[in-house]
Each structure stands twice: as structure tokens, then as C-alpha cells.
Design an enzyme around this catalytic site. Structure first.
Site, PDB file in Angstrom:
ATOM      1  N   THR A 153      39.633  90.021 -76.724  1.00  0.00           N
ATOM      2  CA  THR A 153      38.287  89.804 -76.178  1.00  0.00           C
ATOM      3  C   THR A 153      37.309  90.858 -76.692  1.00  0.00           C
ATOM      4  OG1 THR A 153      39.174  88.798 -74.177  1.00  0.00           O
ATOM      5  CG2 THR A 153      36.960  89.711 -74.034  1.00  0.00           C
ATOM      6  N   GLY A 192      43.544  96.426 -71.190  1.00  0.00           N
ATOM      7  CA  GLY A 192      44.106  97.428 -70.296  1.00  0.00           C
ATOM      8  C   GLY A 192      44.818  98.519 -71.073  1.00  0.00           C
ATOM      9  N   GLU A 435      42.680  86.102 -69.672  1.00  0.00           N
ATOM     10  CA  GLU A 435      43.578  85.160 -70.356  1.00  0.00           C
ATOM     11  C   GLU A 435      43.047  83.732 -70.321  1.00  0.00           C
ATOM     12  OE1 GLU A 435      45.514  86.683 -72.108  1.00  0.00           O
ATOM     13  OE2 GLU A 435      45.372  88.573 -71.034  1.00  0.00           O
TER      14      GLU A 435
END
Length: 668
Positions: A153, A192, A435
Site C-alpha cells: 500500500t 506494520g 488487505e
């Protein structure tokens, strides 16, 4: 649970009135007594280590302190995991068992900076690296010699992968790829562990070689020096800031200023770039779906755990809390005696069971299709992709709604962070967008459904086989007030909506609109059709899988499990009455029967409300809730937690003398 703890008498009465063996259901949920024993041993081992214990409640820590605590806990956890690996020689199972679901959340709290290392970085290496690349990277990753994350992303693009702007340009002269972020919007955003934790990253970038773009491909990139942890030249990396939840996850941004990596750092299991820059295409572009589908399949498992925690907390609290009056001049009843409260909570319990069984079914299908892909068989991949997309969308959105409903069902106390419902909501609602944003996921499924409808004359895969029959029929099937009838009704809704969408698209194309614009204009209806298809699948799977399970259960447990199936089916029928009226022959009298059936089911399930959540067997350390503890001491725990506030450490806060008193005396 300890028998020496004094349990709230109302809660104990609920347990005494339960009509089935709670332990039997726990074993069924876990997969057998031996699985329950394994889970309990795992939990006992983890909590003996004391990783979950905080000196100061994390709610009172600064953002920086929360991250540092998350790193400390993650390191303690992985140290224990490494020891387990040495003792048991196990694979990824231990990592999934300890990181995933309720146990991982209890240990790591509001997210972990190392989670993506195991749920994205390593699976991507396993799925998209060559044997030689795996031999070099996976051992180092398993041992935590390196820490990785997964960057797809970007600031300007999310679910639309083809729109990603990060480039990887091959230089044949040096046999290197040049990673570059040409714009601000091309910066990677959200991964993350990226900000300050990972030193390696799988980066998805647009591949350019010999002057031609070949689309998105994965590359492994070193971000930080392995000794000093200082970002390497050309790497621009940092944290994106505070969020609604998951603030221990260390989500980061990442930009590249012409960073060079060796040719061998492109993951080349599927597509390749030869030394001279020649591009060798993968046998199928669909082979790259693997990692994303793996995560979506795991998400369905995870949301079951979040919901189980929420309904356990809210149900136990509803048995302890007494409020208002049903009849005048009588004692205040447990709020669980109000039918509106049962309506809020029992559907949550039923949904946990429905999603858990669907998750198991999907996991088996994923493993089977993955094995088939290794032999070059991609026949069932589109069906798996479509199903994982819509299940991801529906389960995460339903789970977020369920957790919020449980919070509201606890009144004002549910708003307290110490109830653990706000934190749980922050974790589950995040899954609605990561996701794959849910609307986009539903539209992915819609493409498959439209194609299946148009090809319904041929043999269709099992999950869409009902479309062939619907296409041949001119009339809606006769409504039957039964679970079978409800499943058939939802299949009629799905088929009817897909038929309508296809007709709308074709009509708009005939009027001169291009297919893409016709699709966009019909997209609200297409998303609704996908939701209907998914609901039909969940209903039919819940019924079929439960009927298999109850063959070996006691009669008392069988009755309760079948009541949960009925409750789930009737609840969603009542939620979708407009669609049933439109696409089936349901009548006003049938609707009245559904309402009566639903209310009868609430009466039957009421005595087992607490027993059903007790069967999830979630330890107090995992629930981490003042309202939902096994002993029901909600009010005592609320006060105990309140006294941990740093503001209660002194009777007079310094702000009184600094601001309030001068202001009150007119001296400020």
C-alpha cells in the site's frame, strides 16, 4: 478457571441452569480434548512467563512508550517461541497459535511490530521466492536474524494494486534493480513494523526492464544496517502516527531515492528477469494471489476470536448487571432477561460459530488449491479468490458491528477502556480496510459472479452451482419456513440480484455506454449481489458443517447447536425481509411465523447464554476486561482499575495551584 474464587451468585446461577456440558462444547470448538489440552498448556506456559503483566496500564503510556513496550513484549514472546521451536521442532503452527487470535492479543495488547514478519514477510518468501532464495532468506527470517515486513500500500494507492507508483528499474550494466519513489503519493504507507523495527522488507513495485513496464512484482530490500539499525542511504523511513487502534504495530512510511539492489533480490519463483534484462513471464498472473489470499483466510479466523471475546464480556456482564423493571413492584432483573438484550447478544454467539465453521472450510479449500497450484492446476483458484474476497468483507464488517453492539449492550461501562471493548473494536474495525477495502472486495467477487452467471450453461463450481438452476427457472421457488427454505431463499436473492445486475449492464451497454461505465453505474447493486451470495454461502455452510458435527455430540448439545443455526438463519431473514419479498414468494403470514420462531429461539437459548460463552474458554488474562471476568466481580474490578489512574496518586493535582486557584481568585 479456579474453583476457589467467589463467583457472583447471578453468574453462578446461570451456570447451574445450563442444559448442556460446557466442556463438551469447548472440545468441539478446539477440535478435540487433546487440542484443548494443547491450547491450555500453551496459555499456561505463556502466562507463567509474565509477558502480559504491565507495571503501568498501557492506557496511561505515551505513544513512544507504547511502542517500546510492544517491542519488549514481542522480543520476550519470540524468545519463548524460539525455545519452543528447539524443543518441539514445529513449523509455523506455533507462531500462528501464539501470535494469532486471543492469546496473541492478550500478550501483545494493541498490536505488535513483529506480526507482519510472520504473517506476511515469511509467507511471501515461501510463496514467491525460488528454492535458492528460500534457502538463503527463510532460515534467517525464522531465527529473527533479520526482521521483515511487507510494503504494498502507498500513500496514494491501496487496493488498486496496478496503480502503485514505486518503480524497480533493471540496469543490465550492473545487474541491479533501482528502487525509486517518484512522487509523494508513491511512498509506501501502513506496513506494520516498518517504521523503526524491520531491517528488511518485501516491496511491491512496478518492474521496468529494457524500457518496458511489466507490472507489479516483489523485491526484497534491506532498509537498515544490520548492526547499527541506521537507515541505509536513499531509504526514507518513519512512523505514520497515532491511529484508532493497533498503536503498538509501528506502522510506517517508506520512500526510495534510487536505491540499488542485486538482481537476485527480485523474488523470482513465478516471473524472472535474466541477466541481460530479458523478462520471463509467469505461467499465470494469478499465481501472485497467494499471499493476499492467505492473509484474507487468516482474517476470517481472527474475527471469530475478536467476536468471541466481545460476546463473552457483554453476556457475562449482562448476567451480573441488574437494571430497571420488567414488572412493577418486583426486584430489578438481570439485563439479560430483557429480550432486547438477548436479541443483541445471542446473534453474536451464533455468528462466532457460523464464521468459525466457514473459516475452517475456507482454510481447507485454500490448502487444497495451493497444493493444486504446485502441479499447475489453477481451475479452482478463481472460486477461492472470489470466496475469500467476499468472506473477508462480510466477516470483518459483521464482526465490527457485533463488537460495537456488545459495547453498547454494556451501557456506559462498555465505553471504559478497562472493559476491553473499545480496544477490541479498534482491532476488528481495522480489518475492514486492510488487505483489501471491503467494497472493493465485494466487487472482486461480483466479477466472478457475473462471469459465472453468463457461463451458467456449463458445469459451475459448488459454491455457485445454485446459479445454474436459477437461470433455468422463471419463477421464484416456493417459500418454506425452515432452515433449508431460508438457505434456498438467500440463494434466490443472490441469483436474482446477479440476474438484475447483468441485465442492467447489458441494457446500459446497448444504450451506448462502455462496459466499464456500465459496471460503475451498476456497482452498488453488484456489491449487494456479492453480499447476498456470501450470506447464502455462510448460511448453507453453517447448516451443513453443524449437521456433520452433531452426529457425534450428546443430545443436549446437539439441540443447542441446531438452535444456534436456526437463530442465525432466522435473524438474517428478518434483516433482509425486503430482499426476500422481492426475490421469493414469502408472504406476510410467513414473516409473522419468522418473528414468532425467532422469539421462541431466544427463549430456548436464554438459559444457555452464559454457558455458550463459557465454552469459548477464554481466560481472564486474555479477556483483560473489568466487565467480563469469570467471577463476575465487575464493579469491584472497575474500581480497582480506576485507582490505577496516575491522577489518583495524589489528592490535589498541581494544575489546581497552577491554573484553577488563580483563575478562581481572579488572579490568572
Amino acid at each position: 478457571m479456579s474453583n476457589c474464587v467467589k463467583v457472583n451468585p447471578d453468574l453462578q446461577k446461570e451456570r447451574d441452569n445450563c442444559t448442556f456440558n460446557v466442556t463438551e462444547l469447548t472440545h468441539l470448538i478446539d477440535g478435540g480434548p487433546h487440542k484443548t489440552d494443547e491450547r491450555k498448556k500453551r496459555e499456561e506456559m505463556v502466562f507463567k512467563e509474565g509477558i502480559h503483566i504491565d507495571d503501568v496500564p498501557s492506557d496511561y503510556l505515551s505513544h513512544k512508550e507504547k511502542y517500546e513496550l510492544a517491542v519488549k513484549k514481542a522480543c520476550m514472546l519470540f524468545k519463548m517461541l524460539r525455545r519452543l521451536q528447539d524443543e518441539e521442532n514445529a513449523g509455523m503452527e506455533n507462531y500462528r497459535a501464539l501470535l494469532g487470535g486471543n492469546l496473541g492479543t492478550a500478550i501483545l495488547g494493541d498490536g505488535s511490530p513483529l506480526t507482519l514478519h510472520y504473517v506476511m514477510f515469511i509467507p511471501t518468501l515461501m510463496g514467491q521466492a525460488t528454492v535458492e532464495q528460500q534457502a538463503y532468506w527463510i532460515g534467517r527470517a525464522f531465527n529473527l536474524s533479520i526482521i521483515g515486513t511487507y510494503a504494498q500500500t502507498e500513500l496514494g494507492h491501496g487496493t488498486f494494486i496496478r496503480g502503485l507508483e514505486t518503480t524497480a528499474t533493471y540496469d543490465p550494466a550492473t545487474k541491479e534493480f533501482i528502487l525509486h519513489s517518484p512522487t509523494l503519493t508513491s511512498y509506501k504507507w501502513w506496513p506494520g513494523g516498518l517504521a523503526h523495527t524491520a531491517n528488511y522488507c518485501v516491496v511491491m513495485a512496478q518492474l521496468y526492464t529494457l524500457g518496458k513496464c511489466h507490472g507489479i512484482h516483489p523485491f526484497i530490500v534491506q532498509l537498515r544496517d544490520e548492526e547499527s539499525h541506521v537507515p541505509l542511504p536513499g531509504i526514507k523511513v518513519g512512523e505514520i502516527g497515532a491511529k484508532l487502534g493497533m498503536n503498538g504495530t509501528n506502522n510506517g512510511f517508506l520512500g526510495f531515492d534510487r536505491v540499488r539492489i542485486p538482481r537476485e533480490h527480485m523474488l523470482m519463483k513465478n516471473s524472472k528477469v535474466l541477466e541481460d534484462g530479458t523478462y520471463v513471464k509467469a505461467p499465470s498472473s494469478k499465481l501472485t494471489y497467494g499471499t493476499m489470499m492467505f492473509v484474507r483466510v487468516m482474517l476470517v479466523h481472527d474475527v471469530c476470536n475478536y467476536m468471541a471475546k466481545a460476546v463473552t464480556i457483554a453476556t457475562r456482564y449482562s448476567a451480573v448487571r441488574r437494571q430497571s423493571q420488567i414488572r412493577p413492584d418486583e426486584p430489578e432483573p438481570q439485563i439479560l432477561d430483557f429480550v432486547t438484550q438477548q436479541h443483541k447478544l445471542l446473534i453474536g454467539t451464533a455468528t462466532v460459530h457460523a464464521f468459525r465453521l466457514c473459516a475452517g472450510w475456507l482454510w481447507d479449500m485454500y490448502n487444497n488449491v495451493t497444493a493444486e497450484l504446485e502441479t499447475g492446476d489453477m481451475e479452482r483458484l478463481p472460486e477461492l479468490h472470489a470466496l475469500s474476497c467476499c468472506l473477508k468483507a462480510i466477516t470483518t464488517s459483521d464482526a465490527a458491528a457485533c463488537v460495537e453492539r456488545c459495547r453498547l449492550a454494556c451501557g456506559g461501562h462498555g465505553y471504559m477502556l478497562s472493559s476491553n471493548l473499545p480496544l477490541t473494536y479498534g482491532l476488528v474495525t481495522a480489518a475492514c480496510t486492510y488487505e483489501g477495502e471491503n467494497t472493493v472486495m465485494l466487487l472482486q467477487t461480483a466479477r466472478y459472479l457475473v462471469k459465472a452467471w453468463r457461463g451458467a450453461s456449463a458445469a459451475l463450481p459448488p459454491t455457485v452451482a445454485y446459479l445454474a438452476e436459477a437461470r433455468l427457472s422463471r419463477h421464484a421457488p416456493r417459500w418454506r419456513t425452515s432452515v433449508d427454505g431460508i438457505v434456498a431463499g438467500f440463494q434466490s436473492i443472490a441469483a436474482g440480484k446477479i440476474r438484475t445486475c447483468v441485465a442492467q449492464i447489458e441494457k446500459r451497454e446497448k444504450s451506448g455506454m462502455c462496459f466499464e461505465d456500465a459496471w460503475n453505474m451498476t456497482s452498488v447493486q453488484l456489491a449487494s449481489a456479492s453480499e447476498a451470495h456470501c450470506r447464502a454461502f455462510i448460511l448453507s455452510s453453517f447448516q451443513a458443517e453443524t449437521e456433520k458435527l452433531v452426529v457425534t455430540t450428546s443430545a443436549s448439545l446437539k439441540a443447542v447447536l441446531l438452535q444456534l443455526v436456526e437463530l442465525y438463519a432466522v435473524y438474517w431473514s428478518l434483516q433482509c425481509l425486503g430482499d426476500l419479498l422481492r426475490f421469493t414468494s414469502i408472504s406476510e403470514r410467513d414473516i409473522e411465523e419468522l418473528h414468532n420462531w425467532y422469539e421462541d429461539l431466544l427463549v430456548k437459548l436464554r438459559p444457555n447464554a452464559v454457558g455458550l460463552v463459557d465454552a469459548f474458554d477464554i481466560r481472564d488474562e486474555i479477556l483483560h476486561s473489568t466487565l467480563g471476568s469469570y467471577d463476575g466481580r465487575a464493579y469491584e474490578r472497575l474500581m480497582e482499575e480506576a485507582m490505577k489512574s496516575p491522577l489518583n496518586a495524589e489528592p490535589v493535582n498541581r494544575s489546581f495551584h497552577q491554573y484553577l486557584k488563580p483563575f478562581m481568585q481572579g488572579k490568572l
